[in-house]
Design an enzyme around this catalytic site. Structure first.
Site, short mmCIF file in Angstrom:
data_model
loop_
_atom_site.label_atom_id
_atom_site.label_comp_id
_atom_site.label_asym_id
_atom_site.label_seq_id
_atom_site.Cartn_x
_atom_site.Cartn_y
_atom_site.Cartn_z
N ASP A 236 48.19 37.80 38.21
CA ASP A 236 47.59 37.65 39.53
C ASP A 236 48.61 37.29 40.61
O ASP A 236 49.48 36.44 40.40
CB ASP A 236 46.58 36.49 39.41
CG ASP A 236 45.82 36.20 40.68
OD1 ASP A 236 44.88 36.95 40.98
OD2 ASP A 236 46.17 35.23 41.37
N GLU A 306 49.46 42.44 39.82
CA GLU A 306 48.83 42.60 41.13
C GLU A 306 49.85 42.21 42.19
O GLU A 306 50.21 41.05 42.33
CB GLU A 306 47.60 41.69 41.27
CG GLU A 306 46.89 41.92 42.59
CD GLU A 306 46.22 40.68 43.16
OE1 GLU A 306 45.34 40.85 44.01
OE2 GLU A 306 46.58 39.55 42.80
C1 GLC Z 1 44.25 37.50 43.53
C2 GLC Z 1 42.86 37.68 43.00
C3 GLC Z 1 41.89 37.05 43.95
C4 GLC Z 1 42.20 35.58 44.06
C5 GLC Z 1 43.65 35.36 44.44
C6 GLC Z 1 44.06 33.93 44.22
O1 GLC Z 1 44.45 38.18 44.71
O2 GLC Z 1 42.60 39.03 42.78
O3 GLC Z 1 40.56 37.25 43.55
O4 GLC Z 1 41.37 34.99 45.00
O5 GLC Z 1 44.53 36.14 43.68
O6 GLC Z 1 44.21 33.65 42.87
#
Ligand code: GLC
Ligand code: MG
Length: 592
Positions: A236, A306
């Site tokens: 993440d 991500e």
């Molecule tokens: C990422 C996740 C999101 C979350 C953020 C903080 O972007 O996809 O849902 O709020 O990280 O962890």
């Protein structure tokens, strides 16, 4: 419905100077089989919304386990489950208070093990969502850090106030850094008399990766799950991991969206808090740990990251290099970021072509159209049913990974969530006037299984988010049993095509006409193949396929059409490829 009822404005199609991409078929006579993670559809489960087994209105692990047949019926071979660790749920699981335990709302380590072995029995891989950037403010580490205990003293990013506001008497944050969810990224802690950094909500303090003990502790948690037998991680928010140690103010972004306020994250250029080089060093170590497990038994442990970085060139760096591999892939958000309502075939073509042009040699692509942070595909574009099938076809049939967000297989739409029902901090934080612009609740409503109470998701009187009211029509059971075509049935056909050598090893040719009305791509392997044709405008169109695409025979069989395809063309019929008629906002797949 008979085709005669339509007045068809046949457009003379000029593909003209369409710039498509051509990738050759795999040249080996006996190509190496694909790796599991290249082949399998990855299905994203949002655990709060998948299936509730204990009637509290929140999905849980036992619920997921009771719905495994659905994965088999879709041909899904890997599930990515959004965070299920112990969490006070200030960001619905992305705020973790114990990286090696399960949130009681979801179950226990025992129920995790049960789910994990049930998945293994079906040969479905399990991918955990791992959140290295921050913990919850209720993690014991944070408490020890507040108290400056031993190695925990600088486990988080602490800074003295810049001064004291003379009118309010309040401490002034160290700089202008903003939280992704709006407002200062700094919160003052009375006890420690310092500010701590949180790039998301205040309940998500950023871990301090300048401290090697943090990396050690986090990788130990990764190892815990690897030892539990998981097959990999979706990692993440990785660009947030490191901060520039000057802690200087970030500049205002000259290209900021016109609606952005000075307290919004989008107002600034994140040159000191985003995508710093340390991120790659950390991820390379993460990957090394995975590779140790891979080498031990030959089954690949994977890392998908991500990284919402501003350019594709920056994103591609997340693949790493042959000398220093990083992610198996960075998520490809191009269909979300660059394909907006009012898009046309040229936009789609550009996304496809640019990905393959920029992807480093030897790497593997990936495609997705939605997730828990973005509006659902059926709502972002026209409500036309055909669009859902078109995007599922793009995701599943282009070469690369396919990532499906739960509900996309049945065409779930965004729900209208009132301010009173809004729970997402991204919405709550900006207040009742702007919450609809930021809240992610609309795409997180519970899954529609059938037309029972709460769509079969839960027996609770109130589910954690309201159900989308269209569930009596839009649900798995109805689409499975329908005598007519359905999104689910189309999805199953698409999924089956992924099991063919044409999909695995075939060439790719993509084409979009200059006027933007169509997009198409063919996949061919040793003379056999399929072609997907998408009409993205409001008029019916015809296309002479062999004139545009190479190596297309005169006749082909209709393999699948989007739901409600007009003029009606029966699946299984043989048609001439020189005059293929595609209804407005519909798509068709031909096989030869
Ligand atoms: C990422 C996740 C999101 C979350 C953020 C903080 O972007 O996809 O849902 O709020 O990280 O962890
Ligand atoms: Mg429950």
């Amino acid at each position: 419905m008979a085709a005669a009822r339509f007045i068809i404005p046949f457009l003379a199609l000029v593909f003209g100077l369409a710039l498509g991409i051509k990738l050759p078929q795999n040249p080996d006579e006996n190509p190496e089989p694909l790796k599991w993670w290249q082949q399998e559809i990855i299905y994203q489960v949002y655990p709060r919304s998948h299936q509730d087994s204990d009637g509290d209105g929140v999905g849980d692990l036992a619920g997921i386990q009771s719905r495994l047949d659905h994965f088999d019926e879709l041909g899904v071979g890997a599930v990515w489950i959004s965070p299920i660790y112990k969490s006070p749920m200030k960001d619905f699981g992305y705020d973790i208070s114990n990286f090696t335990d399960i949130e009681p709302q979801f179950g226990t380590l025992e129920s995790f093990k049960n789910l994990s072995s049930a998945l293994k029995e079906r040969n479905i891989k399990l991918i955990m969502d791992f959140v290295p950037n921050h913990s919850s403010d209720e993690h014991p580490w944070f408490n020890m850090s507040i108290n400056r205990e031993g190695i925990y003293d600088d486990f988080y990013v602490w800074k003295d106030p810049k001064g004291i506001n003379s009118t309010t008497g309040e401490p002034i944050p160290p700089n202008n850094w903003m939280s992704v969810f709006g407002g200062s990224a700094w919160t003052f802690n009375e006890q420690r008399q310092q500010f701590y950094l949180h790039q998301f909500v205040a309940g998500q303090p950023d871990l301090n990766y300048e401290n090697p003990e943090v990396t050690k502790a986090i990788l130990a948690a990764v190892k815990f799950w690897l030892d539990m037998g998981v097959d990999g991680f979706r990692v993440d928010a990785v660009p947030h991991l490191f901060e520039n140690q000057t802690f200087a103010d970030e500049p205002v972004d000259p290209n900021r969206p016109p609606t952005a306020l000075p307290t919004d994250w989008a107002y600034y250029q994140h040159i000191y808090t985003y995508n710093l080089p340390g991120v790659f060093d950390f991820l390379a170590r993460f990957r090394e740990l995975l590779d140790i497990y891979t080498w031990a038994d030959g089954i690949e442990r994977v890392m998908f990251v991500e990284a919402g970085v501003p350019t594709l060139d920056l994103l591609m760096e997340y693949y790493g290099t042959p000398e220093r591999p990083i992610a198996h892939f960075p998520f490809n958000f191009e269909f979300i970021n660059r394909v907006k309502s009012g898009f046309n075939g040229t936009n789609i073509g550009d996304v496809v072509d640019e990905w393959f042009t920029k992807m480093p040699e030897g790497q593997w692509a990936n495609w997705l159209v939605g997730n828990h942070d973005n509006g659902r595909v059926g709502s972002r574009f026209s409500p036309s049913a055909g669009i859902v099938d078109a995007f599922n076809a793009l995701v599943l049939l282009l070469p690369g990974n396919a990532v499906t967000y739960y509900g996309e297989e049945i065409g779930m739409q965004n729900a209208n969530i009132s301010w009173e029902d809004t729970v997402d901090p991204a919405g709550c934080q900006v207040g009742p006037d702007r919450y609809q612009q930021f809240s992610r609740d609309p795409e997180r409503t519970p899954m529609h299984w059938n037309d029972d109470q709460n769509a079969g998701f839960s027996t609770a009187n109130k589910t954690w988010l309201p159900m989308h009211p269209d569930y009596p029509e839009v649900n798995v059971e109805a689409q499975k049993n329908s005598t007519e075509n359905s999104h689910l049935k189309v999805y199953q056909l698409l999924s089956a095509l992924r099991q063919t050598d044409v999909w695995r090893y075939g060439s790719l040719e993509s084409q979009a006409p200059e006027n933007g009305s169509l997009f198409g791509f063919s996949r061919i392997y040793n003379g056999k193949g399929f072609i997907c044709l998408f009409n993205f405008v409001d008029e019916i169109q015809t296309i002479n396929v062999p004139q545009v695409f190479e190596n297309i025979p005169q006749n082909a069989t209709v393999y699948s059409t989007s739901v409600g395809f007009q003029p009606e063309t029966a699946v299984g019929t043989t048609i001439g490829t020189d005059n293929v008629v595609i209804g407005a906002r519909h798509s068709i797949i031909l096989e030869f």
